[in-house]
Design a protein around this motif. Sequence first.
Motif, PDB file in Angstrom:
ATOM      1  N   LYS A   1       0.813  -1.199   0.089  1.00 30.42           N
ATOM      2  CA  LYS A   1       0.010  -0.204   0.197  1.00 30.42           C
ATOM      3  C   LYS A   1       0.776   1.136  -0.014  1.00 30.42           C
ATOM      4  O   LYS A   1       1.879   1.148   0.556  1.00 30.42           O
ATOM      5  CB  LYS A   1      -0.907   0.143   1.232  1.00 30.42           C
TER       6      LYS A   1
ATOM      7  N   VAL B   1     -13.147   5.353   0.253  1.00 32.66           N
ATOM      8  CA  VAL B   1     -12.516   4.542  -0.416  1.00 32.66           C
ATOM      9  C   VAL B   1     -11.766   4.845  -1.805  1.00 32.66           C
ATOM     10  O   VAL B   1     -12.297   5.157  -2.617  1.00 32.66           O
ATOM     11  CB  VAL B   1     -13.601   3.044  -0.604  1.00 32.66           C
TER      12      VAL B   1
ATOM     13  N   ASN C   1      -9.093   2.966  -4.168  1.00 39.22           N
ATOM     14  CA  ASN C   1      -8.241   1.914  -4.496  1.00 39.22           C
ATOM     15  C   ASN C   1      -6.990   2.056  -5.073  1.00 39.22           C
ATOM     16  O   ASN C   1      -6.071   1.269  -5.283  1.00 39.22           O
ATOM     17  CB  ASN C   1      -8.983   0.588  -5.210  1.00 39.22           C
TER      18      ASN C   1
ATOM     19  N   TYR D   1      -3.500   0.726  -3.700  1.00 44.23           N
ATOM     20  CA  TYR D   1      -3.142  -0.555  -3.622  1.00 44.23           C
ATOM     21  C   TYR D   1      -2.471  -0.981  -5.103  1.00 44.23           C
ATOM     22  O   TYR D   1      -2.798  -0.395  -5.928  1.00 44.23           O
ATOM     23  CB  TYR D   1      -4.170  -1.380  -3.120  1.00 44.23           C
TER      24      TYR D   1
ATOM     25  N   ARG E   1      -1.737  -2.304  -8.491  1.00 43.76           N
ATOM     26  CA  ARG E   1      -2.594  -2.604  -9.451  1.00 43.76           C
ATOM     27  C   ARG E   1      -2.420  -3.542 -10.494  1.00 43.76           C
ATOM     28  O   ARG E   1      -1.332  -4.300 -10.552  1.00 43.76           O
ATOM     29  CB  ARG E   1      -2.604  -1.261 -10.693  1.00 43.76           C
TER      30      ARG E   1
END
Length: 456
Positions: free
Chosen positions: A293, A307, A309, A312, A314
Amino acid sequence: MTSYQLSAKEDMVEKFLDAAARGDMSQVSILLSHVPSLINQTGYSGWTALMLAARNGHSHVVEKLLSHGCDKFIVNSSSQTAYDVAKFWGHKHIANLLCQTDDGCRRVLQGSDISPQENYFSRETLDRLSGKRTDKAWLEAKQREPDTVYLIFSNLSPMVSTSQEDDGAAVESKLCRFRYEAVKDLLQKPATVLIFLGVEKRKNPSPSSPEEGIREAPAWFAFSTDEDAADLVKRCREKNCSFPKMPNRDLLKLNEEEAGIVAQARSVLAWHGRYSFCPTCGSSTKLEDGGHKRSCLNSECRSLKGVHNTCYPRVDPVVIMLVIHPDGNQCLLGRKKVFPAGMFSCLAGFVEPGETIEDAVRREVEEESGVKVGPVQYVSCQPWPMPSNLMFGCLAVAISTDIKVDENEIEEAQWFTRQQVIDSLFRGASPAFNIPPRQTIAHQLIRHWIGINANL
């Protein structure tokens, strides 16, 4: 006498098949109890009682036949198994019954001994222990343990040692493994990116050595550094050490266990190389969760609220498909200019946002070759760390056959017969036609098609 006996047998088979087709459980049971050998007898066009029951949706008969050990991998004259028949006619409950085996549903043409497909880069030899990634104390303790393994990456390539034959040709590459004391100075450098890969998966410990089960399995870490590659190689005690210069080719020389580890490590490290700065506000980011992360250092950034993403690693989804001719006996393969001479492969392309796998297959095939595709069937997937793709392997049936290549994507596409493909697979490549190596999912899709019923 012989003629009468043959007629009586044929009459018995006909009654048995008719009872299965009508769903007459009582008649099926009576006939089986008197003549168990009827179970796999075939009638017109090679149809068995199981196929007829599947065709007409008689699940109770299907269950009865399965309980008596019928062969569900027999194919009829159209190369269809009972599973194919049930699926075609929309009897999903029966198709599910026919798929309930230890190895899953295997649709085969000849025999039932085709093992489940495992693609290169796919083997999981480490337990990722994702729940431990936020435990900083545990991770720091693991980093210092004497049996912890470290892998060094330079420019996204792992350090490997390569064994060679007498003539100097490279045979197999092996990851160079380091211990903490050998790399601790590199770990302290600001530019180093360290990621926790997991711990070794352990088999059940031997009863004679209970202490083996008590000791925790060794942890694995990988890190990238901008130190000079030549200086890094000097740290290794192995012979013939180097960093692969051509990953698409050289990383295919690893064994399956180590290839799976590299797939994880290389993909995550490649993501770190692209996300040094926050994609939301442009500020610098910091590593968290064992390298899985990145968080923005700007406390006002929107990525820290709700949230998001993008913090994180890919994964870029790619479809790769073997297109089958409507006659079932040819497949469509294409070649790019960068391919070695004579090599043809499956068509492939990226999945776009808001697009299904099936739609991506149809779009990419038509864009690259001009061929239109109807039914699409998922087969298997393969991580492809070049830099971080997940390739969805599919079979697809063409509904048109005229080829018109998009020369920006590929330079040539052709229909190849099943026999041509078999010759390339088992008799060696020819200057005019050969397929990709076994480590590629393209190779495995082609093998899969050869071994199964291609009529979706």
